[in-house]
Design an enzyme around this catalytic site. Structure first.
Site, PDB file in Angstrom:
ATOM      1  N   LYS A  22       0.838  -1.208   0.000  1.00 48.98           N
ATOM      2  CA  LYS A  22       0.000   0.000   0.000  1.00 48.98           C
ATOM      3  C   LYS A  22       0.869   1.252   0.000  1.00 48.98           C
ATOM      4  CE  LYS A  22      -1.692   1.515   4.137  1.00 48.98           C
ATOM      5  NZ  LYS A  22      -1.296   2.905   4.445  1.00 48.98           N
ATOM      6  N   ASN A  23       1.874   1.269   0.871  1.00 49.82           N
ATOM      7  CA  ASN A  23       2.651   2.506   1.042  1.00 49.82           C
ATOM      8  C   ASN A  23       3.649   2.756  -0.085  1.00 49.82           C
ATOM      9  OD1 ASN A  23       1.154   3.018   3.268  1.00 49.82           O
ATOM     10  ND2 ASN A  23       2.752   2.541   4.763  1.00 49.82           N
ATOM     11  N   ARG A  94      -4.337  10.438   4.488  1.00 48.65           N
ATOM     12  CA  ARG A  94      -3.347  11.516   4.526  1.00 48.65           C
ATOM     13  C   ARG A  94      -2.429  11.525   3.315  1.00 48.65           C
ATOM     14  NH1 ARG A  94      -2.543  14.607   8.544  1.00 48.65           N
ATOM     15  NH2 ARG A  94      -0.387  14.768   7.875  1.00 48.65           N
ATOM     16  N   CYS A 118      -5.022  13.447  12.725  1.00 47.25           N
ATOM     17  CA  CYS A 118      -5.116  12.005  12.572  1.00 47.25           C
ATOM     18  C   CYS A 118      -4.968  11.404  13.954  1.00 47.25           C
ATOM     19  CB  CYS A 118      -3.988  11.589  11.635  1.00 47.25           C
ATOM     20  SG  CYS A 118      -3.586   9.878  11.638  1.00 47.25           S
ATOM     21  N   ARG A 123       0.545  15.024  12.730  1.00 45.76           N
ATOM     22  CA  ARG A 123       0.955  14.813  11.346  1.00 45.76           C
ATOM     23  C   ARG A 123       0.810  16.054  10.458  1.00 45.76           C
ATOM     24  NH1 ARG A 123      -1.101   8.995   9.376  1.00 45.76           N
ATOM     25  NH2 ARG A 123       0.744   9.106   8.060  1.00 45.76           N
ATOM     26  N   LYS A 163      14.027  16.970   9.548  1.00 45.00           N
ATOM     27  CA  LYS A 163      13.678  15.703  10.191  1.00 45.00           C
ATOM     28  C   LYS A 163      13.329  14.715   9.076  1.00 45.00           C
ATOM     29  CE  LYS A 163      10.535  13.777  13.505  1.00 45.00           C
ATOM     30  NZ  LYS A 163       9.202  13.751  13.973  1.00 45.00           N
ATOM     31  N   SER A 165      11.271  12.449   6.945  1.00 41.08           N
ATOM     32  CA  SER A 165       9.841  12.248   6.702  1.00 41.08           C
ATOM     33  C   SER A 165       9.652  11.456   5.415  1.00 41.08           C
ATOM     34  CB  SER A 165       9.136  13.606   6.589  1.00 41.08           C
ATOM     35  OG  SER A 165       7.934  13.483   5.844  1.00 41.08           O
ATOM     36  N   VAL A 166       8.880  10.378   5.521  1.00 37.10           N
ATOM     37  CA  VAL A 166       8.604   9.525   4.364  1.00 37.10           C
ATOM     38  C   VAL A 166       7.865  10.329   3.291  1.00 37.10           C
ATOM     39  CG1 VAL A 166       7.272   7.487   3.605  1.00 37.10           C
ATOM     40  CG2 VAL A 166       8.589   7.399   5.732  1.00 37.10           C
ATOM     41  N   ASP A 309       5.046   1.104  12.114  1.00 38.42           N
ATOM     42  CA  ASP A 309       3.850   0.415  11.593  1.00 38.42           C
ATOM     43  C   ASP A 309       3.754  -1.035  12.072  1.00 38.42           C
ATOM     44  OD1 ASP A 309       3.289   2.744  10.289  1.00 38.42           O
ATOM     45  OD2 ASP A 309       4.024   2.083   8.336  1.00 38.42           O
ATOM     46  N   ILE A 331       8.214   7.844  16.611  1.00 38.79           N
ATOM     47  CA  ILE A 331       7.813   8.509  15.360  1.00 38.79           C
ATOM     48  C   ILE A 331       6.522   9.323  15.535  1.00 38.79           C
ATOM     49  CG2 ILE A 331       7.255   8.166  12.893  1.00 38.79           C
ATOM     50  CD1 ILE A 331      10.121   7.291  13.517  1.00 38.79           C
ATOM     51  N   ARG A 401      -8.600  -0.554   5.025  1.00 35.57           N
ATOM     52  CA  ARG A 401      -7.792   0.503   4.385  1.00 35.57           C
ATOM     53  C   ARG A 401      -6.446  -0.034   3.930  1.00 35.57           C
ATOM     54  NH1 ARG A 401      -6.625   5.632   7.702  1.00 35.57           N
ATOM     55  NH2 ARG A 401      -5.336   5.827   5.864  1.00 35.57           N
TER      56      ARG A 401
HETATM   57  C1  EPZ Z   1       4.296   7.259   6.181  1.00 35.24           C
HETATM   58  O1  EPZ Z   1       3.497   8.310   6.690  1.00 35.24           O
HETATM   59  C2  EPZ Z   1       3.417   6.035   6.117  1.00 35.24           C
HETATM   60  N1  EPZ Z   1       2.299   6.301   5.226  1.00 35.24           N
HETATM   61  C3  EPZ Z   1       2.939   5.668   7.505  1.00 35.24           C
HETATM   62  O2  EPZ Z   1       2.211   4.468   7.417  1.00 35.24           O
HETATM   63  C4  EPZ Z   1       4.152   5.435   8.421  1.00 35.24           C
HETATM   64  O3  EPZ Z   1       3.705   5.203   9.730  1.00 35.24           O
HETATM   65  C5  EPZ Z   1       5.060   6.669   8.392  1.00 35.24           C
HETATM   66  O4  EPZ Z   1       5.413   6.999   7.016  1.00 35.24           O
HETATM   67  C6  EPZ Z   1       6.335   6.486   9.176  1.00 35.24           C
HETATM   68  O5  EPZ Z   1       7.056   5.396   8.688  1.00 35.24           O
HETATM   69  C7  EPZ Z   1       2.455   6.107   3.921  1.00 35.24           C
HETATM   70  O6  EPZ Z   1       3.508   5.733   3.431  1.00 35.24           O
HETATM   71  C8  EPZ Z   1       1.267   6.368   3.065  1.00 35.24           C
HETATM   72  P1  EPZ Z   1       6.283  10.809   8.009  1.00 35.24           P
HETATM   73  P2  EPZ Z   1       4.001   9.817   6.612  1.00 35.24           P
HETATM   74  O7  EPZ Z   1       6.142  12.032   7.174  1.00 35.24           O
HETATM   75  O8  EPZ Z   1       4.696  10.025   5.329  1.00 35.24           O
HETATM   76  C9  EPZ Z   1       6.165  14.266  11.349  1.00 35.24           C
HETATM   77  C10 EPZ Z   1       0.458   2.963   7.944  1.00 35.24           C
HETATM   78  O9  EPZ Z   1       0.096   2.429   9.017  1.00 35.24           O
HETATM   79  N2  EPZ Z   1       6.006  15.181  10.230  1.00 35.24           N
HETATM   80  O10 EPZ Z   1       7.528  10.002   7.876  1.00 35.24           O
HETATM   81  O11 EPZ Z   1       2.846  10.690   6.930  1.00 35.24           O
HETATM   82  C11 EPZ Z   1       4.947  13.355  11.525  1.00 35.24           C
HETATM   83  O12 EPZ Z   1       3.925  13.979  12.243  1.00 35.24           O
HETATM   84  C12 EPZ Z   1       0.849   4.417   7.892  1.00 35.24           C
HETATM   85  O13 EPZ Z   1       0.495   2.364   6.853  1.00 35.24           O
HETATM   86  C13 EPZ Z   1       5.980  16.545  10.459  1.00 35.24           C
HETATM   87  O14 EPZ Z   1       6.075  17.022  11.582  1.00 35.24           O
HETATM   88  O15 EPZ Z   1       5.021   9.843   7.816  1.00 35.24           O
HETATM   89  C14 EPZ Z   1       5.552  12.148  12.199  1.00 35.24           C
HETATM   90  O16 EPZ Z   1       5.633  12.386  13.564  1.00 35.24           O
HETATM   91  C15 EPZ Z   1       0.438   5.213   9.059  1.00 35.24           C
HETATM   92  N3  EPZ Z   1       5.822  17.391   9.383  1.00 35.24           N
HETATM   93  C16 EPZ Z   1       6.960  12.065  11.615  1.00 35.24           C
HETATM   94  O17 EPZ Z   1       7.232  13.392  11.084  1.00 35.24           O
HETATM   95  C17 EPZ Z   1       5.716  16.928   8.103  1.00 35.24           C
HETATM   96  O18 EPZ Z   1       5.595  17.737   7.170  1.00 35.24           O
HETATM   97  C18 EPZ Z   1       7.137  11.068  10.481  1.00 35.24           C
HETATM   98  O19 EPZ Z   1       6.106  11.215   9.526  1.00 35.24           O
HETATM   99  C19 EPZ Z   1       5.747  15.537   7.873  1.00 35.24           C
HETATM  100  C20 EPZ Z   1       5.899  14.686   8.957  1.00 35.24           C
END
Ligand code: EPZ
Length: 421
Positions: A22-23, A94, A118, A123, A163, A165-166, A309, A331, A401
């Protein structure tokens, strides 16, 4: 609303085939906005988030044709492309924010709904917006929408994420593909799903090269070519089944996934006592009679430690360990929602800030439970599977989902599970 009825304890034996990720599929689908030519994507998981992304693409002017029981999709473009990603589609997923980068790169304008909060954490999308701004996007936030424009093409530049961020890494890579000149992104997330995205884009003629562990270089191209690509297997689904086998003294062959990609989690499972053989695209895993406790696990970005995850699933496993364990969630701010529900099954877990202390030696007893988010929900399924007696898990739309036909896969390996609609 659908529920699961699970009667435990269950024995796990047999084979399971892993679905597409999915991701990985979500950013790859979003990136098709960059294309004028046809794109064919194979091995799509049939889960709700993918339907939502495809509906979003349709609303933006893509034609979607399905083949092979909807696991293959052919995407072509209407003459008229739209630039509005509405709240109604982005609020449920998201990853909707991932259309912003490609829209601004391709059409130089976009109105994209902010995804909103969320359950697992605030997020925000500030890293996405900051990076796209450095590439030349100007934006204003009005009434919950990001109104973005760029003066012609985006311009390649150097960006260092403050930081990891995926999503911000994905959005920036996608946007840079059509930018003028060279972009270098530092401190990137390097989850395997991101490498799948860059492999996909390169298969269409993008010029993306990983030049350091967390550094990627993108040389902008005029346009992308026709391509056909198969999505990688789902890392989190694989990890979930590995935990299921370890938890339930199982003996499971997990197919269609490269074990090397999930080595960190497999090492952790070995510490708990699981016997694991890594074969080509297959994992053979046997659960131990006695599960060992593991202390001081901290969720981290790939490949450093346990994936966030898989945190909820590992917590269920550690509830059955011979002693006390702990998991720190580093995270997300609020990813312990499964704890209260696991307590209803008998778990002894204390939460102090972002650290959970898991007492172990729990004998789960079936109960009625409530799903909260995707991974918390699957953790409840795992716990109910080894609990004595019957459990009812409500609101399983969260599971739909992200897990393809989970009850069919579980039934096939011996779990007594029924969907009530
Ligand atoms: C991805 O979400 C995944 N979703 C998530 O999977 C996964 O938990 C997450 O990466 C971490 O590995 C998809 O790939 C669709 P991040 P993402 O940006 O991209 C903060 C699942 O269960 N942050 O790496 O949203 C954020 O709040 C899902 O399949 C900011 O502050 O994660 C978090 O604390 C849930 N500002 C941390 O960084 C930003 O602009 C990491 O988030 C972006 C993120």
């Amino acid at each position: 609303m659908d529920k699961f009825l699970i009667k435990g304890p269950c024995k796990i034996r047999g084979q399971v085939s892993i679905s597409g990720s999915k991701n990985a599929a979500l950013p790859i689908l979003a990136s098709t906005i960059l294309f004028d030519k046809t794109v064919i994507i194979n091995n799509l998981p049939r889960v709700r988030d993918i339907d939502t992304m495809l509906n979003l693409l349709k609303s933006l002017g893509s034609n979607i044709q399905f083949f092979d029981k909807k696991k293959t999709v052919k995407i072509t473009k209407n003459k008229k492309q739209k630039i509005l990603a509405p709240y109604s589609l982005v609020k449920t997923m998201r990853a909707g924010i991932l259309v912003l980068g490609p829209m601004i790169a391709k059409h130089n304008k976009s109105i994209t709904s902010l995804p909103g909060g969320c359950l697992i954490g605030a997020r925000p999308v500030n890293y996405h917006l900051n990076a796209l701004k450095k590439l030349g996007m100007k934006y204003e936030i009005k009434k919950g929408y990001i109104h973005a424009i760029s003066k012609g093409k985006l311009k390649g530049t150097n960006i260092k994420f403050s930081k990891i961020s995926v999503g911000a890494t994905e959005n920036s890579i996608i946007a840079s593909c059509l930018a003028k000149g060279k972009t270098i992104l530092k401190n990137c997330a390097i989850e395997p799903e991101i490498k799948d995205l860059t492999n996909f884009l390169n298969s269409a003629g993008a010029k993306i090269k990983w030049i350091g562990k967390r550094t990627v270089q993108i040389i902008g191209v005029e346009s992308l070519n026709e391509t056909k690509y198969s999505i990688m297997g789902d890392r989190i689904e694989t990890g979930t089944f590995c935990v299921a086998a370890t938890l339930a003294k199982g003996d499971l062959l997990i197919k269609n996934f490269d074990p090397k990609i999930i080595q960190t989690e497999l090492e952790l499972l070995k510490k708990t006592g699981a016997k694991i053989k890594m074969l080509q695209n297959t994992i053979h895993i046997k659960g131990p009679k006695k599960i060992n406790n593991v202390n001081s696990i901290v969720t981290k970005e790939y490949p450093n430690s346990l994936s966030t995850d898989l945190q909820a699933q590992f917590m269920v496993l550690l509830c059955l360990a011979s002693g006390r364990s702990s998991i720190t969630e580093s995270i997300f701010e609020n990813r312990f929602m499964h704890v209260a529900e696991l307590r209803r099954l008998g778990a002894k877990i204390i939460v102090k800030g972002n650290k959970a202390i898991i007492e172990g030696q729990t004998e789960f007893i079936g109960a009625e439970l409530m799903s909260s988010d995707l991974r918390a929900s699957v953790a409840l399924v795992l716990a109910a599977m080894v609990a004595k007696g019957q459990s009812v898990i409500n609101r399983i739309y969260h599971l739909d989902r992200g897990y393809e036909k989970i009850e069919n896969k579980l039934k096939k390996i011996g779990v007594n599970i029924k969907r009530l609609t």
